[in-house]
Design a protein around this motif. Structure first.
Motif, PDB file in Angstrom:
ATOM      1  N   ASP A 114     115.848  81.218  67.785  1.00 31.81           N
ATOM      2  CA  ASP A 114     115.817  80.617  68.626  1.00 31.81           C
ATOM      3  C   ASP A 114     115.971  78.705  69.650  1.00 31.81           C
ATOM      4  O   ASP A 114     116.173  77.896  70.549  1.00 31.81           O
ATOM      5  CB  ASP A 114     114.145  79.119  68.370  1.00 31.81           C
ATOM      6  CG  ASP A 114     112.879  80.147  67.714  1.00 31.81           C
ATOM      7  OD1 ASP A 114     112.919  81.101  68.683  1.00 31.81           O
ATOM      8  OD2 ASP A 114     112.427  79.759  66.913  1.00 31.81           O
ATOM      9  N   ASP A 184     108.573  70.271  66.962  1.00 32.59           N
ATOM     10  CA  ASP A 184     108.448  71.002  68.110  1.00 32.59           C
ATOM     11  C   ASP A 184     108.888  72.714  67.670  1.00 32.59           C
ATOM     12  O   ASP A 184     108.658  72.951  68.168  1.00 32.59           O
ATOM     13  CB  ASP A 184     109.386  70.744  69.545  1.00 32.59           C
ATOM     14  CG  ASP A 184     108.287  69.232  69.581  1.00 32.59           C
ATOM     15  OD1 ASP A 184     107.057  68.553  69.976  1.00 32.59           O
ATOM     16  OD2 ASP A 184     108.985  68.300  70.498  1.00 32.59           O
ATOM     17  N   ASN A 185     109.896  72.345  66.662  1.00 27.77           N
ATOM     18  CA  ASN A 185     111.326  73.291  66.896  1.00 27.77           C
ATOM     19  C   ASN A 185     110.606  74.034  65.661  1.00 27.77           C
ATOM     20  O   ASN A 185     110.047  75.503  65.521  1.00 27.77           O
ATOM     21  CB  ASN A 185     112.872  72.855  66.543  1.00 27.77           C
ATOM     22  CG  ASN A 185     113.604  73.600  67.601  1.00 27.77           C
ATOM     23  OD1 ASN A 185     113.604  73.847  67.855  1.00 27.77           O
ATOM     24  ND2 ASN A 185     113.602  71.666  68.168  1.00 27.77           N
ATOM     25  N   GLU A 188     107.748  76.226  66.937  1.00 27.64           N
ATOM     26  CA  GLU A 188     108.842  77.786  67.833  1.00 27.64           C
ATOM     27  C   GLU A 188     109.130  78.632  66.776  1.00 27.64           C
ATOM     28  O   GLU A 188     108.875  79.807  66.631  1.00 27.64           O
ATOM     29  CB  GLU A 188     109.819  77.225  68.941  1.00 27.64           C
ATOM     30  CG  GLU A 188     109.069  76.294  69.640  1.00 27.64           C
ATOM     31  CD  GLU A 188     110.602  76.023  70.550  1.00 27.64           C
ATOM     32  OE1 GLU A 188     111.864  76.407  70.405  1.00 27.64           O
ATOM     33  OE2 GLU A 188     110.690  74.361  71.276  1.00 27.64           O
ATOM     34  N   ASP A 191     105.688  80.204  65.983  1.00 21.86           N
ATOM     35  CA  ASP A 191     105.658  80.933  67.165  1.00 21.86           C
ATOM     36  C   ASP A 191     106.427  82.236  66.622  1.00 21.86           C
ATOM     37  O   ASP A 191     105.692  83.484  66.855  1.00 21.86           O
ATOM     38  CB  ASP A 191     105.708  80.674  67.590  1.00 21.86           C
ATOM     39  CG  ASP A 191     104.510  79.147  68.883  1.00 21.86           C
ATOM     40  OD1 ASP A 191     103.564  79.245  68.024  1.00 21.86           O
ATOM     41  OD2 ASP A 191     104.855  78.724  69.625  1.00 21.86           O
ATOM     42  N   THR A 192     107.735  82.568  66.224  1.00 19.62           N
ATOM     43  CA  THR A 192     108.771  83.376  66.190  1.00 19.62           C
ATOM     44  C   THR A 192     108.046  84.382  65.114  1.00 19.62           C
ATOM     45  O   THR A 192     108.109  85.528  65.270  1.00 19.62           O
ATOM     46  CB  THR A 192     110.644  82.658  66.194  1.00 19.62           C
ATOM     47  OG1 THR A 192     110.562  81.926  67.358  1.00 19.62           O
ATOM     48  CG2 THR A 192     111.114  84.175  66.493  1.00 19.62           C
TER      49      THR A 192
END
Length: 371
Positions: A114, A184-185, A188, A191-192
């Motif tokens: 990401d 926030d990361n 992500e 999700d990844t």
């Protein structure tokens, strides 16, 4: 001409990703590995005989744990001897909590999947800031959840680890500059991970978000061994120092099967590694191996070179921990000894000390010794 190097470590090199270690690592938060190039053993032996006479040393073996507090002048004289005789030294010193924190950041907060392009180094700078913050502030619950995700890899344990990180970072009410960015990361990353699960299956997707295991002699998977990373760096720094010509280099270590297994694994990894273009050059090391050094295993009580390495490794671990972590008011003799050791540090030189410490601690060391 054969170049002989002697190695020893200090600070319990066990696996960092276990419930046993916890976040205090058995009272040994610092690990160091020292490598000393010693060819003129006859001269060194004469020096040690004189030193033993001067200080009334009766033991056959010089050990840092015996001398650091009781007779620091012995270690000072050895460091001075090494410096004045231009004996090459390569030392790695690692903060174990920082080692874990960088693994967490690199795998679960800002993994490479990401991460945007980092041409200006900004993303790596943020990684360093978050790793520094976690090193000193991360809750035991985060450590425990991360350990579990490493030792018992599953989607459930991985998600629990990342949720524990989110909970911790959200609890500081934005006091840390990058808390929201990190949360926030992590979202992500989750999700990844779920996307990878659909593509590669749960088992393979989970492995992408935990450190690659190192193999122990008995075939068990173990993770985050600081001495493995130190061995990679020692080899690469020796490779740089000898301009890729390691054919006549012999590395001596105290009798220890695991060391032989792990360093040979490091060599195989480096020799087979494919380094992508665009990776920034490490000015003090060369990770592309052409030759392999030879190995010999000796009894430390019979090897003055290994004893020199023990004195350096043990001194560096204790000095860094006492002076920069416990903030002890240490005697000037300790600063003098350390100054001899870091006097090898020069821009682009592979010799001296490599500090794998949180940037805030590293800055303190660099400022004090003008590195």
């Amino acid at each position: 001409m054969t170049s002989n190097y002697y190695l020893d470590e200090s600070g319990n090199s066990g696996d960092l990703a276990t419930k046993k270690s916890g976040s205090k690592f058995g009272g040994q938060p610092i690990f160091s590995l020292a490598c000393v190039g010693l060819n003129d053993l006859a001269h060194a032996n004469e020096f040690i005989k004189l030193l033993k006479t001067i200080y009334g040393l009766e033991s056959d073996e010089l050990k840092s744990e015996d001398l650091y507090f009781k007779q620091p002048e012995v270690i000072l004289d050895v460091a001075k001897y090494i410096f004045e005789n231009r004996i090459p030294i390569i030392v790695e010193v690692v903060d174990k909590r920082y080692c874990v924190s960088t693994a967490i950041v690199g795998h679960q907060i800002i993994p490479p999947y990401d991460s945007p392009p980092d041409d200006d180094g900004l993303i790596q700078a943020v990684r360093n800031e978050i790793s520094d913050f976690l090193s000193f502030n991360m809750s035991p619950a985060c450590y425990a959840a991360f350990y579990k995700s490493c030792m018992e890899p599953s989607e459930e344990n991985l998600l629990e680890s990342m949720e524990a990180l989110k909970c911790f970072l959200e609890s500081d009410d934005g006091a840390f500059e990058y808390s929201k960015f990190a949360v926030d990361n992590i979202n992500e990353t989750i999700d990844t991970c779920l996307m990878f699960k659909r593509q590669f299956g749960e088992g393979d997707s989970v492995k992408k978000f935990i450190p690659l295991p190192d193999d122990s002699n008995n075939g068990d998977s173990i993770a985050l061994l600081p001495h493995i990373h130190c061995q990679f760096n020692i080899l690469a720094r020796l490779n740089k120092y000898h301009l890729k010509d390691l054919a006549d280099v012999v590395m001596h270590h105290d009798v220890q099967d695991q060391f032989g297994q792990s360093i040979r694994s490091c060599i195989r990894t480096l020799k087979n590694a494919k380094f992508p273009g665009g990776v920034p050059e490490v000015l003090t090391a060369d990770f592309i191996l052409k030759d392999e050094p030879a190995f010999r295993f000796v009894k430390s009580e019979e090897s003055l070179g290994v004893q020199f390495a023990d004195l350096l490794a043990g001194f560096v671990s204790r000095y860094i921990n006492g002076c920069f972590y416990k903030n002890l008011d240490v005697l000037d003799i300790y600063h003098k000894t350390f100054r001899y050791i870091v006097s090898y540090n020069r821009p682009m030189s592979p010799l001296g000390v490599n500090f794998v410490l949180p940037p805030s601690k590293q800055a303190l060391v660099f400022k004090k010794f003008n590195l």
